[in-house]
Design an enzyme around this catalytic site. Structure first.
Site, mmCIF file in Angstrom:
data_model
loop_
_atom_site.group_PDB
_atom_site.id
_atom_site.type_symbol
_atom_site.label_atom_id
_atom_site.label_comp_id
_atom_site.label_asym_id
_atom_site.label_seq_id
_atom_site.Cartn_x
_atom_site.Cartn_y
_atom_site.Cartn_z
ATOM 1 N N LYS A 79 19.066 15.953 -0.467
ATOM 2 C CA LYS A 79 18.991 17.078 0.632
ATOM 3 C C LYS A 79 20.111 18.133 0.294
ATOM 4 O O LYS A 79 20.986 18.068 0.290
ATOM 5 C CB LYS A 79 18.710 16.542 1.782
ATOM 6 N N SER A 157 13.115 17.782 9.204
ATOM 7 C CA SER A 157 13.555 18.788 8.412
ATOM 8 C C SER A 157 13.627 18.369 6.899
ATOM 9 O O SER A 157 13.402 19.207 6.037
ATOM 10 C CB SER A 157 14.725 19.224 8.698
ATOM 11 N N SER A 181 14.384 14.085 11.762
ATOM 12 C CA SER A 181 14.293 14.772 10.475
ATOM 13 C C SER A 181 13.888 13.756 9.150
ATOM 14 O O SER A 181 13.932 14.371 8.193
ATOM 15 C CB SER A 181 15.399 15.853 10.224
#
Lengths: 494, 95
Positions: A79, A157, A181
């Site tokens: 990420k 997210s 998330s």
């Protein structure tokens, strides 16, 4: 072997150990899949050279005869929130344009040490603030699942991580979870995601959003892979003062599938008004599956559940407003150009207006407001008191002997990108209604794909565990996964 | 509690985010929506409950007060938009 990118971590590990495949072959298969998946916009900074270099090193390590770690040679995505040395790490924000850290986050360093191969950086909501990956400076990540002409959100997210794993662009990915998330995008894309207990994974080098809530975790194709990768990510880290100094067990070894006598709590407050029938049915089916596997099902009450989201939307913005104060155009990233006569305050204000997207600006300002003189007690301290009550609810359930709690993971399936653009911000916040309590209480939570809705989109169930007992939690999830038998994959259109 | 345009301006300034005047009314509306949602917290009886400071009961670790990773000014300055002679450079601040 064909389609090496479709392997699970466990399958790839076993094939690597037997010498049936090399890490370079696995990595090349993933690089090919990534290059063909531009339409998903999941990988936003590709690092094929680093990947092949690490793959060669992993192959050498596997051949050397030493007992290589399980993650050795496994290609993964990282990420964009994780600082990776010499590689863009922007938290999907314009304010960190061009930022290349001089250091590596502890979690990604642990993965490097274990021999894992980084394929690149993954799309996400800006500073991890969002539930649809629509606040990213890189543009939307897209869900590989599709049922009509609409492009669907992969959730957020960690939307790029979810999309990449669901579309087999990598074997697994890192995510982070502040209010859901990891678990919400995992549920919306039919994959597995676990947020461990607060303190299990070091936060050092992960770009901070809300420090008392942020935790990293793996996003994987199944529960076994989650166990393998979580173990590699966790460690005690003196560089994070909240990192837990307790041993990390072999989580995979705890996957027996035997949950006889385990007590599973079903919290009545999670039965929300207007909950879609399919979600309710999935939850009931999951409950029946755990019962059939020998667990004892009991009804429990978590009375402060409905206050979790409002408390979160005080505490998270408050912490964010403080954490994001560092983006001032001085030390890294974007700096606005100034007109003649403009001074340092203009520089701060213009830099932050240009660099932060709308949702980030909104949350920073809400956080500033709730911490400002005269409102600190009324908002921030009250929210922290409510947080204590939310945690107490869970403590009391666990004191009754509950081993894990079963809930839906999300209020519904993936929605269309852009569909929420006219809605007020609070509607988007409701995406996290089932997951946010877990962050406030610091508990481990896992999302397991459990079925398809009538359109054919994946739905997930969430299991919440006792603090530090991720091994037990993963084992309950493993039993649920086995009973649910979710094997669907998105049909390739990209 | 309702936020007006002037409060929105003040909050934007405290947060050091430039918001143009014509954007302030919409911003105030958004704040009010969010604060309306947050105000549900007023229904909760929090008498005698301490505000949570740490979600896991633990004592912060201590260490010797010594430099552990010093002497890397170059690395620290490498990402700066403007660095000169070993310092971060900013517009003149002395009035």
């Amino acid at each position: 072997m064909s389609d090496l990118n479709k392997l699970t971590i466990a399958e790839a590990r076993d094939a690597l150990k037997k010498g049936d495949v090399t890490s370079v072959e696995l990595t090349e298969a993933c690089i090919g899949a990534i290059d063909a998946a531009g339409a998903l916009n999941a990988f936003v900074h590709k690092t094929p050279d680093i990947a092949l270099e690490r793959a060669k090193a992993a192959d050498a390590r596997l051949k050397s005869g030493e007992e290589a770690p399980a993650m050795c040679g496994i290609p993964v995505g990282i990420k964009d929130l994780f600082c990776t040395q010499g590689v863009e790490s922007q938290a999907a924000s314009g304010i960190l344009e061009g930022f290349k850290p001089e250091y590596e986050s502890t979690v990604s360093q642990n993965l490097i040490d274990a021999g894992a191969v980084m394929l690149g950086k993954l799309n996400m909501d800006e500073f991890a603030m969002g539930s649809s990956n629509e606040t990213s400076v890189y543009g939307n990540a897209v869900n590989p699942w599709k049922v009509d002409d609409r492009q669907l959100t992969p959730g957020g997210s960690s939307g790029g991580s979810a999309s990449a794993v669901a579309a087999d662009l990598c074997l697994a990915a890192t995510g982070t979870d502040t209010g859901g998330s990891i678990r919400q995008p995992a549920a919306l894309t039919g994959i597995t995601g676990i947020k461990p207990t607060y303190g299990r994974c070091s936060r050092w080098g992960i770009i901070a959003f809300a420090s008392s809530l942020d935790q990293a975790g793996p996003m994987t194709k199944n529960v076994r892979d989650a166990a393998i990768m979580l173990e590699a990510m966790c460690s005690h880290d003196p560089k994070d003062s909240t990192s837990a100094d307790i041993p990390v067990p072999n989580f995979e070894a705890m996957l027996t599938g035997d949950i006889k006598g385990k007590v599973i709590g079903i919290p009545k407050e999670y039965r929300m008004d207007g909950m879609p029938e399919e979600v309710e049915k999935l939850w009931a089916d999951g409950t029946a599956m755990l019962k059939d596997a020998g667990a004892r099902i009991i009804d429990i009450s978590l009375p402060h559940t409905k206050y979790a989201l409002p408390a979160y939307y005080v505490i998270a913005p408050a912490e964010a407003s403080s954490n994001l104060a560092r983006y001032d155009g001085v030390r890294y990233g974007h700096r606005a150009s100034l007109a003649k006569g403009e001074g340092i305050v203009d520089m701060y204000e213009k830099t932050r207006a240009e660099g932060f997207g709308h949702e980030v600006q909104r949350r920073v300002m809400v956080g500033t407001y709730v911490l400002s003189a005269g409102f600190y007690d009324a908002y921030y301290n009250r929210a922290r008191r409510v947080r204590a009550l939310i945690k107490r609810d869970f403590d009391e359930a666990f004191d009754q002997g509950v081993d894990a709690i079963l809930t839906p993971a999300t209020p519904g399936p993936a929605f269309g990108l852009g569909e929420m653009s006219e809605a007020d911000p609070v509607e988007m916040y409701l995406q996290d209604v089932f997951t946010v309590t877990v962050n406030l209480a610091g508990l481990p939570g896992i999302s397991v794909p459990a079925g398809l809705d009538k359109q054919g989109l994946p739905l997930g169930l969430q299991l919440i565990g006792r603090p530090w007992e991720e091994g037990d939690l993963l084992n309950v999830a493993y039993a649920l996964e086995g009973a649910a038998g979710f094997v669907s994959k998105p049909e390739k259109w990209w | 509690m309702s936020i007006d345009k002037d409060t929105a301006r003040k909050v934007a300034h405290l947060a050091r985010i430039r918001v143009e005047d014509d954007a302030l009314p919409a911003l105030a509306d958004e704040f009010n929506t969010i604060l309306g949602f947050i105000e549900e917290l007023n229904e909760v009886n929090v008498d005698g409950i301490e505000p949570m400071t740490s979600v896991t009961p633990q004592r912060l670790k201590r260490r010797e007060d010594v430099v552990t990773e010093g002497d890397q000014a170059d690395k620290i300055l490498r990402n700066a938009p403007d660095a000169r002679e070993g310092f971060f450079a900013v517009p003149k601040v002395v009035e």
